[in-house]
Design a protein around this motif. Sequence first.
Motif, mmCIF file in Angstrom:
data_model
loop_
_atom_site.group_PDB
_atom_site.id
_atom_site.type_symbol
_atom_site.label_atom_id
_atom_site.label_comp_id
_atom_site.label_asym_id
_atom_site.label_seq_id
_atom_site.Cartn_x
_atom_site.Cartn_y
_atom_site.Cartn_z
ATOM 1 N N PHE A 1 20.777 -29.477 -13.480
ATOM 2 C CA PHE A 1 20.495 -28.749 -14.727
ATOM 3 C C PHE A 1 21.732 -28.918 -15.596
ATOM 4 O O PHE A 1 22.753 -28.280 -15.378
ATOM 5 C CB PHE A 1 20.202 -27.264 -14.503
ATOM 6 C CG PHE A 1 19.582 -26.634 -15.725
ATOM 7 C CD1 PHE A 1 18.213 -26.520 -15.843
ATOM 8 C CD2 PHE A 1 20.376 -26.188 -16.772
ATOM 9 C CE1 PHE A 1 17.634 -25.968 -16.982
ATOM 10 C CE2 PHE A 1 19.809 -25.639 -17.907
ATOM 11 C CZ PHE A 1 18.440 -25.526 -18.006
ATOM 12 N N VAL A 2 21.639 -29.847 -16.541
ATOM 13 C CA VAL A 2 22.768 -30.226 -17.379
ATOM 14 C C VAL A 2 22.316 -30.242 -18.830
ATOM 15 O O VAL A 2 21.222 -30.717 -19.146
ATOM 16 C CB VAL A 2 23.304 -31.625 -16.981
ATOM 17 C CG1 VAL A 2 24.392 -32.093 -17.920
ATOM 18 C CG2 VAL A 2 23.801 -31.625 -15.552
ATOM 19 N N VAL A 3 23.171 -29.738 -19.719
ATOM 20 C CA VAL A 3 22.913 -29.801 -21.156
ATOM 21 C C VAL A 3 23.983 -30.705 -21.760
ATOM 22 O O VAL A 3 25.181 -30.507 -21.545
ATOM 23 C CB VAL A 3 22.953 -28.407 -21.811
ATOM 24 C CG1 VAL A 3 22.709 -28.507 -23.311
ATOM 25 C CG2 VAL A 3 21.928 -27.483 -21.159
ATOM 26 N N ARG A 4 23.524 -31.718 -22.513
ATOM 27 C CA ARG A 4 24.435 -32.653 -23.169
ATOM 28 C C ARG A 4 24.194 -32.628 -24.670
ATOM 29 O O ARG A 4 23.051 -32.541 -25.120
ATOM 30 C CB ARG A 4 24.206 -34.073 -22.657
ATOM 31 C CG ARG A 4 24.502 -34.267 -21.200
ATOM 32 C CD ARG A 4 24.250 -35.719 -20.767
ATOM 33 N NE ARG A 4 24.276 -35.828 -19.321
ATOM 34 C CZ ARG A 4 23.210 -35.725 -18.537
ATOM 35 N NH1 ARG A 4 22.019 -35.517 -19.061
ATOM 36 N NH2 ARG A 4 23.333 -35.820 -17.227
ATOM 37 N N VAL A 5 25.277 -32.729 -25.412
ATOM 38 C CA VAL A 5 25.198 -32.845 -26.868
ATOM 39 C C VAL A 5 25.854 -34.161 -27.239
ATOM 40 O O VAL A 5 27.027 -34.393 -26.910
ATOM 41 C CB VAL A 5 25.903 -31.665 -27.569
ATOM 42 C CG1 VAL A 5 25.781 -31.804 -29.077
ATOM 43 C CG2 VAL A 5 25.333 -30.334 -27.103
ATOM 44 N N ASP A 6 25.086 -35.023 -27.893
ATOM 45 C CA ASP A 6 25.567 -36.360 -28.245
ATOM 46 C C ASP A 6 26.222 -37.055 -27.052
ATOM 47 O O ASP A 6 27.265 -37.700 -27.168
ATOM 48 C CB ASP A 6 26.531 -36.300 -29.434
ATOM 49 C CG ASP A 6 25.835 -35.860 -30.712
ATOM 50 O OD1 ASP A 6 24.610 -36.061 -30.830
ATOM 51 O OD2 ASP A 6 26.513 -35.310 -31.599
ATOM 52 N N GLU B 1 27.754 -35.782 -24.475
ATOM 53 C CA GLU B 1 28.830 -35.039 -23.827
ATOM 54 C C GLU B 1 28.272 -33.800 -23.130
ATOM 55 O O GLU B 1 27.549 -33.014 -23.731
ATOM 56 C CB GLU B 1 29.884 -34.622 -24.851
ATOM 57 C CG GLU B 1 31.093 -33.986 -24.210
ATOM 58 C CD GLU B 1 32.240 -33.813 -25.180
ATOM 59 O OE1 GLU B 1 33.001 -32.845 -24.986
ATOM 60 O OE2 GLU B 1 32.361 -34.598 -26.127
ATOM 61 N N THR B 2 28.624 -33.616 -21.875
ATOM 62 C CA THR B 2 28.139 -32.471 -21.096
ATOM 63 C C THR B 2 28.806 -31.194 -21.590
ATOM 64 O O THR B 2 30.026 -31.096 -21.618
ATOM 65 C CB THR B 2 28.433 -32.673 -19.602
ATOM 66 O OG1 THR B 2 27.755 -33.853 -19.159
ATOM 67 C CG2 THR B 2 27.961 -31.471 -18.783
ATOM 68 N N VAL B 3 27.966 -30.222 -21.991
ATOM 69 C CA VAL B 3 28.486 -28.911 -22.411
ATOM 70 C C VAL B 3 28.139 -27.825 -21.405
ATOM 71 O O VAL B 3 28.704 -26.731 -21.450
ATOM 72 C CB VAL B 3 27.994 -28.516 -23.821
ATOM 73 C CG1 VAL B 3 28.490 -29.505 -24.862
ATOM 74 C CG2 VAL B 3 26.488 -28.386 -23.882
ATOM 75 N N PHE B 4 27.203 -28.123 -20.502
ATOM 76 C CA PHE B 4 26.834 -27.172 -19.452
ATOM 77 C C PHE B 4 26.352 -27.948 -18.241
ATOM 78 O O PHE B 4 25.571 -28.892 -18.366
ATOM 79 C CB PHE B 4 25.716 -26.228 -19.910
ATOM 80 C CG PHE B 4 25.202 -25.345 -18.804
ATOM 81 C CD1 PHE B 4 25.855 -24.167 -18.481
ATOM 82 C CD2 PHE B 4 24.100 -25.711 -18.056
ATOM 83 C CE1 PHE B 4 25.409 -23.364 -17.430
ATOM 84 C CE2 PHE B 4 23.637 -24.925 -17.010
ATOM 85 C CZ PHE B 4 24.304 -23.751 -16.704
ATOM 86 N N ASP B 5 26.820 -27.541 -17.064
ATOM 87 C CA ASP B 5 26.367 -28.108 -15.801
ATOM 88 C C ASP B 5 26.268 -26.960 -14.805
ATOM 89 O O ASP B 5 27.262 -26.282 -14.549
ATOM 90 C CB ASP B 5 27.368 -29.156 -15.310
ATOM 91 C CG ASP B 5 26.917 -29.870 -14.043
ATOM 92 O OD1 ASP B 5 26.090 -29.309 -13.285
ATOM 93 O OD2 ASP B 5 27.396 -30.985 -13.796
ATOM 94 N N LYS B 6 25.086 -26.731 -14.256
ATOM 95 C CA LYS B 6 24.903 -25.586 -13.367
ATOM 96 C C LYS B 6 25.787 -25.667 -12.129
ATOM 97 O O LYS B 6 26.060 -24.659 -11.497
ATOM 98 C CB LYS B 6 23.444 -25.399 -12.981
ATOM 99 C CG LYS B 6 22.955 -26.282 -11.860
ATOM 100 C CD LYS B 6 21.649 -25.753 -11.315
ATOM 101 C CE LYS B 6 21.196 -26.491 -10.099
ATOM 102 N NZ LYS B 6 22.035 -26.353 -8.929
#
Length: 78
Positions: free
Chosen positions: A46-51, A53-58
Amino acid sequence: MTTVEIEYCVPCGMLDRALTVQEAILRQFADRLDRASLVMGDHGIFVVRVDGETVFDKEEDGFDVDEIVRRVRPYVGE
């Protein structure tokens, strides 16, 4: 403009979390995004990337939708 990817584990049943994060990001930043997409994954991801770049990784962070939105904010501007 900015792209957001939310990669989530399908076998783990994380679709609801991914949708919740996507909705929160779209509510805040829809007019400043090119895309907020869901990416199917596995192995507990569960990872959130912006452009890209990882901004969140569970694996490293506690799940908090408001915190994820705060982490996206610097990439989309005010």
